[in-house]
Design a protein around this motif. Structure first.
Motif, PDB file in Angstrom:
ATOM      1  N   ALA A  30       5.945  11.698 -18.395  1.00  0.00           N
ATOM      2  CA  ALA A  30       5.235  10.522 -17.885  1.00  0.00           C
ATOM      3  C   ALA A  30       5.118  10.509 -16.358  1.00  0.00           C
ATOM      4  N   PRO A  31       6.226  10.623 -15.597  1.00  0.00           N
ATOM      5  CA  PRO A  31       6.079  10.635 -14.127  1.00  0.00           C
ATOM      6  C   PRO A  31       5.321  11.859 -13.612  1.00  0.00           C
ATOM      7  N   VAL A  32       5.443  12.978 -14.318  1.00  0.00           N
ATOM      8  CA  VAL A  32       4.707  14.188 -13.911  1.00  0.00           C
ATOM      9  C   VAL A  32       3.199  13.936 -14.045  1.00  0.00           C
ATOM     10  N   ILE A  33       2.795  13.351 -15.160  1.00  0.00           N
ATOM     11  CA  ILE A  33       1.381  13.033 -15.387  1.00  0.00           C
ATOM     12  C   ILE A  33       0.875  12.072 -14.317  1.00  0.00           C
ATOM     13  N   PHE A  34       1.656  11.029 -14.058  1.00  0.00           N
ATOM     14  CA  PHE A  34       1.274  10.036 -13.042  1.00  0.00           C
ATOM     15  C   PHE A  34       1.118  10.705 -11.676  1.00  0.00           C
ATOM     16  N   PHE A  35       2.108  11.508 -11.298  1.00  0.00           N
ATOM     17  CA  PHE A  35       2.102  12.165  -9.982  1.00  0.00           C
ATOM     18  C   PHE A  35       0.910  13.115  -9.843  1.00  0.00           C
ATOM     19  N   LEU A  36       0.665  13.926 -10.866  1.00  0.00           N
ATOM     20  CA  LEU A  36      -0.447  14.876 -10.816  1.00  0.00           C
ATOM     21  C   LEU A  36      -1.784  14.160 -10.677  1.00  0.00           C
ATOM     22  N   PHE A  49      -6.667  19.313 -16.634  1.00  0.00           N
ATOM     23  CA  PHE A  49      -6.351  20.187 -17.771  1.00  0.00           C
ATOM     24  C   PHE A  49      -4.837  20.359 -17.957  1.00  0.00           C
ATOM     25  N   ILE A  50      -4.090  20.296 -16.863  1.00  0.00           N
ATOM     26  CA  ILE A  50      -2.625  20.294 -16.983  1.00  0.00           C
ATOM     27  C   ILE A  50      -2.175  19.002 -17.659  1.00  0.00           C
ATOM     28  N   ILE A  51      -2.779  17.888 -17.243  1.00  0.00           N
ATOM     29  CA  ILE A  51      -2.440  16.595 -17.842  1.00  0.00           C
ATOM     30  C   ILE A  51      -2.757  16.587 -19.335  1.00  0.00           C
ATOM     31  N   LEU A  52      -3.902  17.130 -19.704  1.00  0.00           N
ATOM     32  CA  LEU A  52      -4.266  17.188 -21.130  1.00  0.00           C
ATOM     33  C   LEU A  52      -3.268  18.040 -21.908  1.00  0.00           C
ATOM     34  N   SER A  53      -2.829  19.150 -21.321  1.00  0.00           N
ATOM     35  CA  SER A  53      -1.833  20.001 -21.984  1.00  0.00           C
ATOM     36  C   SER A  53      -0.537  19.237 -22.222  1.00  0.00           C
ATOM     37  N   LEU A  54      -0.092  18.499 -21.213  1.00  0.00           N
ATOM     38  CA  LEU A  54       1.135  17.692 -21.352  1.00  0.00           C
ATOM     39  C   LEU A  54       0.946  16.601 -22.394  1.00  0.00           C
ATOM     40  N   LEU A 113       2.316  14.513 -27.645  1.00  0.00           N
ATOM     41  CA  LEU A 113       2.000  13.992 -28.978  1.00  0.00           C
ATOM     42  C   LEU A 113       2.784  14.741 -30.049  1.00  0.00           C
ATOM     43  N   LEU A 114       2.898  16.051 -29.910  1.00  0.00           N
ATOM     44  CA  LEU A 114       3.667  16.836 -30.884  1.00  0.00           C
ATOM     45  C   LEU A 114       5.132  16.404 -30.898  1.00  0.00           C
ATOM     46  N   THR A 115       5.690  16.115 -29.709  1.00  0.00           N
ATOM     47  CA  THR A 115       7.086  15.648 -29.682  1.00  0.00           C
ATOM     48  C   THR A 115       7.202  14.294 -30.380  1.00  0.00           C
ATOM     49  N   ASP A 116       6.156  13.469 -30.242  1.00  0.00           N
ATOM     50  CA  ASP A 116       6.166  12.145 -30.869  1.00  0.00           C
ATOM     51  C   ASP A 116       6.089  12.251 -32.393  1.00  0.00           C
ATOM     52  N   ASP A 135       7.297   5.878 -25.876  1.00  0.00           N
ATOM     53  CA  ASP A 135       5.870   5.965 -26.215  1.00  0.00           C
ATOM     54  C   ASP A 135       5.040   5.105 -25.270  1.00  0.00           C
ATOM     55  N   LEU A 136       5.514   3.879 -25.036  1.00  0.00           N
ATOM     56  CA  LEU A 136       4.794   2.957 -24.160  1.00  0.00           C
ATOM     57  C   LEU A 136       4.670   3.537 -22.753  1.00  0.00           C
ATOM     58  N   VAL A 137       5.760   4.066 -22.216  1.00  0.00           N
ATOM     59  CA  VAL A 137       5.754   4.657 -20.872  1.00  0.00           C
ATOM     60  C   VAL A 137       4.819   5.871 -20.821  1.00  0.00           C
ATOM     61  N   PHE A 138       4.889   6.717 -21.857  1.00  0.00           N
ATOM     62  CA  PHE A 138       4.081   7.938 -21.915  1.00  0.00           C
ATOM     63  C   PHE A 138       2.581   7.618 -21.917  1.00  0.00           C
ATOM     64  N   TRP A 139       2.156   6.701 -22.801  1.00  0.00           N
ATOM     65  CA  TRP A 139       0.735   6.384 -22.906  1.00  0.00           C
ATOM     66  C   TRP A 139       0.242   5.604 -21.694  1.00  0.00           C
ATOM     67  N   LEU A 140       1.119   4.801 -21.083  1.00  0.00           N
ATOM     68  CA  LEU A 140       0.731   4.105 -19.854  1.00  0.00           C
ATOM     69  C   LEU A 140       0.460   5.106 -18.731  1.00  0.00           C
ATOM     70  N   SER A 141       1.285   6.152 -18.659  1.00  0.00           N
ATOM     71  CA  SER A 141       1.076   7.169 -17.621  1.00  0.00           C
ATOM     72  C   SER A 141      -0.292   7.835 -17.793  1.00  0.00           C
ATOM     73  N   LEU A 142      -0.701   8.038 -19.048  1.00  0.00           N
ATOM     74  CA  LEU A 142      -2.019   8.631 -19.313  1.00  0.00           C
ATOM     75  C   LEU A 142      -3.134   7.646 -18.977  1.00  0.00           C
ATOM     76  N   GLY A 143      -2.865   6.359 -19.202  1.00  0.00           N
ATOM     77  CA  GLY A 143      -3.835   5.336 -18.819  1.00  0.00           C
ATOM     78  C   GLY A 143      -4.062   5.323 -17.314  1.00  0.00           C
ATOM     79  N   PHE A 144      -2.972   5.414 -16.547  1.00  0.00           N
ATOM     80  CA  PHE A 144      -3.087   5.481 -15.094  1.00  0.00           C
ATOM     81  C   PHE A 144      -3.813   6.762 -14.673  1.00  0.00           C
TER      82      PHE A 144
END
Length: 199
Positions: free
Chosen positions: A16-22, A32-37, A42-45, A70-79
């Protein structure tokens, strides 16, 4: 094996923080890095719950932790979607606000009734998660909303409504309730067959 579900949840939490930072620092260059993460996340979920039920460690603590991560992860993708497609996201603020309101209502109603956050892991919520995956693929990867965005708004509204009904129907707090119909069965004392794949 018993520690694997916790490890999978931790991976998603760290993403989550990696996605936000990138997204904040690199924007389009990082999409494309964000999409890979996102896909790995999702697979881990998917597998954290399956493995937890298979090895017998699916506890209240684990499932509540899973929900909050899950909430933190999807919020990071929203940002991330916002940083990469600011104007597009702003143009859809009413639809996005609707989902945030529904999410907030789930928490508020659950806290009022049970003094705990909701943790249903309902079937429609899982379907909404898959629609989010598609919508964020369009938004982040291809920088367009398309049909996937509107599908995820509709599924988001319906799945949150389902969770609200689950909360209202359940006689006491419980995790892993597939739908409001199953909540009604629980209220009536009717036994249900559980699955390692879907609660």
């Amino acid at each position: 094996m018993k520690n694997i579900p916790y490890l999978l949840i931790a991976i998603r939490f760290l993403f989550a923080p990696v996605i936000f930072f990138l997204a904040f620092t690199k924007a389009e260059e990082s999409r494309f890095i964000i999409l890979s993460l996102m896909f790995i996340g999702l697979l881990t979920d998917i597998f954290d719950g399956i493995i937890a039920r298979k090895v017998g460690v699916s506890s209240e603590k684990l499932r509540r932790l899973d929900s909050q991560v899950d909430l933190v992860f999807w919020l990071s993708l929203g940002f991330a979607a916002y940083f990469i497609n600011t104007e597009l996201i702003k143009s859809q603020w009413k639809n996005i606000a609707l989902i945030f309101i529904m999410e907030a209502l789930c928490y508020i109603i659950s806290f009022i009734k049970f003094k705990k956050e909701t943790c249903a892991h309902a079937f429609l919520s899982k379907m909404w998660g898959l629609s989010l995956l598609i919508a964020f693929t369009y938004l982040i990867g291809f920088q367009q909303e398309g049909w996937a965005f509107y599908l995820t708004i509709i599924l988001g509204f319906v799945s949150h409504l389902d969770v609200i009904l689950i909360i209202l129907i359940l006689p006491k707090w419980q995790y892993d309730v597939p739908s409001f119909y199953h909540a009604w069965k629980i209220r009536k004392g009717i036994e249900r067959k559980k699955s390692i794949f879907f609660n």
